[in-house]
Each structure stands twice: as structure tokens, then as C-alpha cells.
Design an enzyme around this catalytic site. Structure first.
Site, mmCIF file in Angstrom:
data_model
loop_
_atom_site.group_PDB
_atom_site.id
_atom_site.type_symbol
_atom_site.label_atom_id
_atom_site.label_comp_id
_atom_site.label_asym_id
_atom_site.label_seq_id
_atom_site.Cartn_x
_atom_site.Cartn_y
_atom_site.Cartn_z
ATOM 1 N N ASN A 9 0.872 -1.177 0.000
ATOM 2 C CA ASN A 9 0.000 0.000 0.000
ATOM 3 C C ASN A 9 0.911 1.229 0.000
ATOM 4 O O ASN A 9 1.469 1.602 1.024
ATOM 5 C CB ASN A 9 -0.892 -0.047 1.248
ATOM 6 C CG ASN A 9 -1.848 1.127 1.314
ATOM 7 O OD1 ASN A 9 -1.772 2.062 0.503
ATOM 8 N ND2 ASN A 9 -2.749 1.090 2.278
ATOM 9 N N ARG A 90 -2.728 -2.007 -3.427
ATOM 10 C CA ARG A 90 -3.892 -1.144 -3.263
ATOM 11 C C ARG A 90 -3.739 0.022 -4.232
ATOM 12 O O ARG A 90 -2.733 0.730 -4.195
ATOM 13 C CB ARG A 90 -3.959 -0.618 -1.840
ATOM 14 C CG ARG A 90 -5.029 0.430 -1.686
ATOM 15 C CD ARG A 90 -5.162 0.887 -0.258
ATOM 16 N NE ARG A 90 -6.298 1.777 -0.167
ATOM 17 C CZ ARG A 90 -6.242 3.021 0.309
ATOM 18 N NH1 ARG A 90 -5.096 3.499 0.754
ATOM 19 N NH2 ARG A 90 -7.328 3.752 0.362
ATOM 20 N N HIS A 179 -13.108 3.148 -0.258
ATOM 21 C CA HIS A 179 -13.171 2.124 0.805
ATOM 22 C C HIS A 179 -13.742 0.798 0.300
ATOM 23 O O HIS A 179 -14.247 -0.018 1.078
ATOM 24 C CB HIS A 179 -14.039 2.586 2.006
ATOM 25 C CG HIS A 179 -13.429 3.650 2.852
ATOM 26 N ND1 HIS A 179 -14.174 4.668 3.409
ATOM 27 C CD2 HIS A 179 -12.145 3.872 3.245
ATOM 28 C CE1 HIS A 179 -13.378 5.465 4.111
ATOM 29 N NE2 HIS A 179 -12.132 5.008 4.009
ATOM 30 N N ARG A 240 -11.784 15.968 7.359
ATOM 31 C CA ARG A 240 -12.563 16.320 6.167
ATOM 32 C C ARG A 240 -13.996 16.657 6.547
ATOM 33 O O ARG A 240 -14.578 16.013 7.408
ATOM 34 C CB ARG A 240 -12.573 15.151 5.171
ATOM 35 C CG ARG A 240 -11.248 14.949 4.482
ATOM 36 C CD ARG A 240 -11.260 13.717 3.601
ATOM 37 N NE ARG A 240 -10.272 12.752 4.059
ATOM 38 C CZ ARG A 240 -10.241 11.459 3.709
ATOM 39 N NH1 ARG A 240 -11.165 10.970 2.902
ATOM 40 N NH2 ARG A 240 -9.299 10.671 4.160
ATOM 41 N N GLU A 383 -8.313 -4.928 5.179
ATOM 42 C CA GLU A 383 -8.151 -4.614 3.760
ATOM 43 C C GLU A 383 -6.987 -5.388 3.133
ATOM 44 O O GLU A 383 -7.059 -5.786 1.976
ATOM 45 C CB GLU A 383 -7.982 -3.098 3.596
ATOM 46 C CG GLU A 383 -9.295 -2.382 3.885
ATOM 47 C CD GLU A 383 -9.168 -0.877 4.088
ATOM 48 O OE1 GLU A 383 -8.844 -0.477 5.223
ATOM 49 O OE2 GLU A 383 -9.382 -0.130 3.129
#
Ligand code: ADP
Length: 397
Positions: A9, A90, A179, A240, A383
């Protein structure tokens, strides 16, 4: 055949990795290289209970991956090319081109490059990770797993913004969602907990980490999700804003002379829990709220209320609901958030069990009452395992 997969990743200045069995999920080693390109970087390599850390300058992604391989040589386990079934990557943005994981070749690299304008922060790093891994593992199949892929099943009415045709057709302006790897993993695990095939489930899944989003998942396929063209839309996150009126940009620009980059930066990095309370970490917000801090109380309330609204919206989108599933650091660990977002919804068939909700646990579990029509499930996401699983599927196909 080996089931060993190295998952990579590559972020903007970091490289995370895990070596694991793609079927059982059992990890042999994991680690990260942080602050790539800065004066001093850190490599952490973990095998079993042992963490090995070293500080040194890491020039670029190639240096980062070479350093990681050096750590495998020194601390184990050995990884030569023959022992790997695949390297799984990823990749954040696959645009509307990838609904499945794909084998990496030169054409794919060009395509990911074309998508850089859609994910200027993430895709360049991901691309660099793909190129470096190809150079260092030329004989191992490389598989790209896209964060957007899971949401390619959204119907047109859900992914379309009501904007002019030229925006949509020429500039690829639409909702993509993110996601996805987490949603794929969590939906399957939730179906297992419910004792059903994932094809027979209707789920609202809440991925609440530093980034946060919600998804409506019917039969294991995404039908709506709260992140849109970028990972800014939707829920309140650590830094965010999530949903805001898009006219705020114009107002701040005209009235205050702020540049669009400044406004974007504020919405991405200075908003959310941080903008509301001064803390971006949900644990810290919870601690401050417990001692009566007003800003933290407001931050918690806005966050929880936004989650609650999306649960209602996606319940209606699905028409029927088997479970609300929570994952990510906040979803897995904050009983207070779960109670605030999902309490008082008995008329919708959602009944939390207070003792189960508050019990400290780390495994996948139900926190709803036995009679609840809609189960409330807490499911830790993984993940890396999902990327490894998907990578194996591609190479074994
Ligand atoms: P990422 O999205 O970076 O993978 P995580 O899924 O680990 O992040 O989620 C990080 C968030 O989870 C942080 O806001 C953190 O405060 C929150 N979190 C972690 N543990 C707890 C806890 N016990 N209670 C409340 N929030 C928690």
C-alpha cells in the site's frame, strides 16, 4: 501452489506492506516505511511479537521497497520470488474502468496514469509502487486492487450528479466511492455472522476510520455510497468536512478572495472533527466531551447525526434491511457513537442491546438485541487480507 501474497500500500510518503496467506489471512510479517523522501525516514518490520525499527533516509519508493526486502533478509521470513503467488497492490482510483482486480501490465500502468487527474494525491504514489514492485519482482504476478471497484455496481441514478452533460461526459464528473476493499471484506463477514449467503443480504455498512463513509450493499453489491467524485463527500471525518453546500466555494472565493486550493485544503485538512473541536482523533473528542467540552460535544453530535441520516437514507434506498454493520476504528470501538447514531430507531426495527454494545471486544459480533429485526454488527475490517484474497483469485483464474 503457494498462497503467499505480499500486499503493498503505497501512500504519498509511506509504503505499508504485509506478507500473508491469501486464503487463511494469517500474516507472516508486516511493516511500514514512513517519511519517504524526507531527511530521515523510519522502517518498522514486525515478525510475530517482534518489532524491528530503524531510522534512516529513504530516498524514494524503490529505496523503500529495497529496505523492506532487506528487513525480510535480516529478520525473516525469507521471501524469494518463487515463494510468492502474487504481489497485491492497493490502488485508490480505478475510475469507471475497473470493477474487478486486474493483472498489472504496461497497458494497465498507462491506464492508471490516465486516471491521475481523478486522484492527484493517491494514484501517482500507487503507480510508483506498481512500477517498483515490477522491477524488483519481475517474475511474480502483480495484481492491482482498486478502492473504487466495489462501487462500480451502483446504478446510474445513484452515481450521477445533476450537472451539465459536458461535465459528466467529457470530464468524468460522477460519484465513484472509495473504501471498496473494506466493504467487500466486511459485507462477506457480516453475511457469515448472519448465517446467510451474501447474495441474500441487505446491509448498510459504516466504515468509520480517519476517513469515513457509508454504503448500501444489496446482495454483496454496492448500490450507493457516501463518498463521491472524491473522498471528501459524505460523512464527517477526522479532518474532512464531508457534505457541504457546493456554493461555499464561490462565496469564500468572492467574499474573501481565497483561492480554490486554499478552500480545498481547508475542507480536506482543517475541517471535520478537527475543525469543529480542535482534535481530529475520535478518542480525544470523546475524552473532551466526557469532561463537558462544548466544542467536542458539538463535534460528536454532528458526526453521529450525519451517520444517522445516512443510515436512514440507505435503509430507504435498499427498501429492506438485514443489518447495520460498523467497522473502522470508530465503528469498532466507540460504543458511544453506536448508541448516538443508532439509538431510538426501534420503530425502524433497529434495537441495540446496551450491554453488548458497551462490552469491550475485538472480534466480529452482534451488538443488537435478540429480537431486533435489523441486526447491528461490529466487524473488524482487514483490507490487506481482502487484497491478498482478490490477488489470489486473479492469478488462479
Ligand atoms: P484509518 O482510517 O487510518 O485506518 P482507523 O480505522 O484505525 O483509521 O480509525 C482511526 C479512528 O478510530 C481515530 O479517530 C481513533 O480515535 C478512532 N478510535 C480508535 N480506537 C478508538 C476507541 N477505543 N474509541 C473511540 N475511537 C477510537
Amino acid at each position: 501452489m503457494t498462497r503467499r501474497v505480499l500486499v503493498l500500500n503505497a501512500g504519498s510518503s509511506s509504503l505499508k506492506y504485509r506478507l500473508l496467506d491469501g486464503v487463511s489471512g494469517v500474516a507472516e510479517a508486516s511493516g511500514s516505511v514512513e517519511r519517504i523522501g524526507e531527511d530521515s525516514g523510519t522502517l518498522t518490520h514486525s515478525v510475530g511479537e517482534q518489532d524491528h525499527t530503524e531510522e534512516r533516509r529513504v530516498a524514494d519508493f524503490e529505496d523503500a521497497l529495497r529496505s523492506a526486502l532487506g528487513a525480510f533478509d535480516r529478520h525473516g521470513p525469507p521471501i524469494d520470488q518463487d515463494s510468492l503467488a502474487a504481489v497485491g497492490h492497493r490502488v485508490v482510483h480505478g475510475g469507471d474502468l475497473f470493477a474487478e482486480p486486474v493483472l498489472v501490465d504496461d497497458r494497465l500502468l498507462d491506464t492508471v496514469e490516465d486516471l491521475v487527474p481523478l486522484a492527484p494525491l493517491h494514484n501517482p504514489a500507487n503507480l510508483e509502487g506498481l512500477r517498483v514492485a515490477q522491477r524488483l519482482f519481475p517474475d511474480v504476478p502483480q495484481v492491482a486492487v482498486f478502492d473504487t471497484a466495489f462501487h462500480q455496481t451502483m446504478p446510474e441514478r445513484a452515481y450521477t450528479y445533476a450537472v451539465p452533460a459536458s461535465w459528466r461526459e467529457e470530464h468524468r464528473i460522477r460519484r465513484y466511492g472509495f473504501h471498496g476493499t473494506s466493504y467487500a471484506f466486511v459485507s462477506r463477514r457480516a453475511a457469515e455472522l448472519l448465517g446467510r449467503a451474501v447474495e441474500d443480504t441487505n446491509l448498510v455498512v459504516l466504515h468509520l476510520g480517519n476517513g469515513a463513509s457509508a454504503a448500501a450493499v444489496r446482495g454483496g453489491r454496492s448500490v450507493d455510497t457516501s463518498m463521491g467524485f472524491t473522498p471528501l463527500e459524505g460523512l464527517v471525518m477526522g479532518t474532512r468536512s464531508g457534505d457541504v453546500d457546493p456554493a461555499i466555494h464561490g462565496h469564500l472565493h468572492r467574499e474573501l478572495g481565497w483561492s480554490l486550493d486554499e478552500i480545498d485544503r481547508a475542507l480536506y485538512r482543517e475541517s471535520g472533527l478537527l475543525g469543529l473541536s480542535g482534535a481530529n482523533d475520535f478518542r480525544e473528542v470523546t475524552r473532551r466531551r466526557a469532561v463537558g467540552d462544548e466544542a467536542a460535544t458539538l463535534a460528536f453530535d454532528v458526526y453521529a447525526y450525519r451517520v444517522r441520516k445516512y443510515v436512514g437514507a440507505y435503509y430507504a434506498a435498499l427498501g429492506a434491511l438485514d443489518a447495520v454493520v460498523l467497522t473502522g476504528g470508530v465503528g469498532q470501538h466507540s460504543a458511544e457513537l453506536r448508541a448516538a447514531a443508532l439509538g431510538g430507531l426501534e420503530r425502524l426495527g433497529i434495537v441495540l442491546d446496551p450491554a453488548r454494545n458497551e462490552a469491550r471486544a475485538t472480534d466480529a459480533r452482534a451488538v443488537s438485541a435478540d429480537g431486533s429485526d435489523v441486526a447491528v454488527l461490529v466487524v473488524p475490517t482487514d483490507e490487506e487480507w481482502e487484497i491478498a484474497r482478490q490477488a489470489l483469485e486473479v492469478v488462479e483464474a
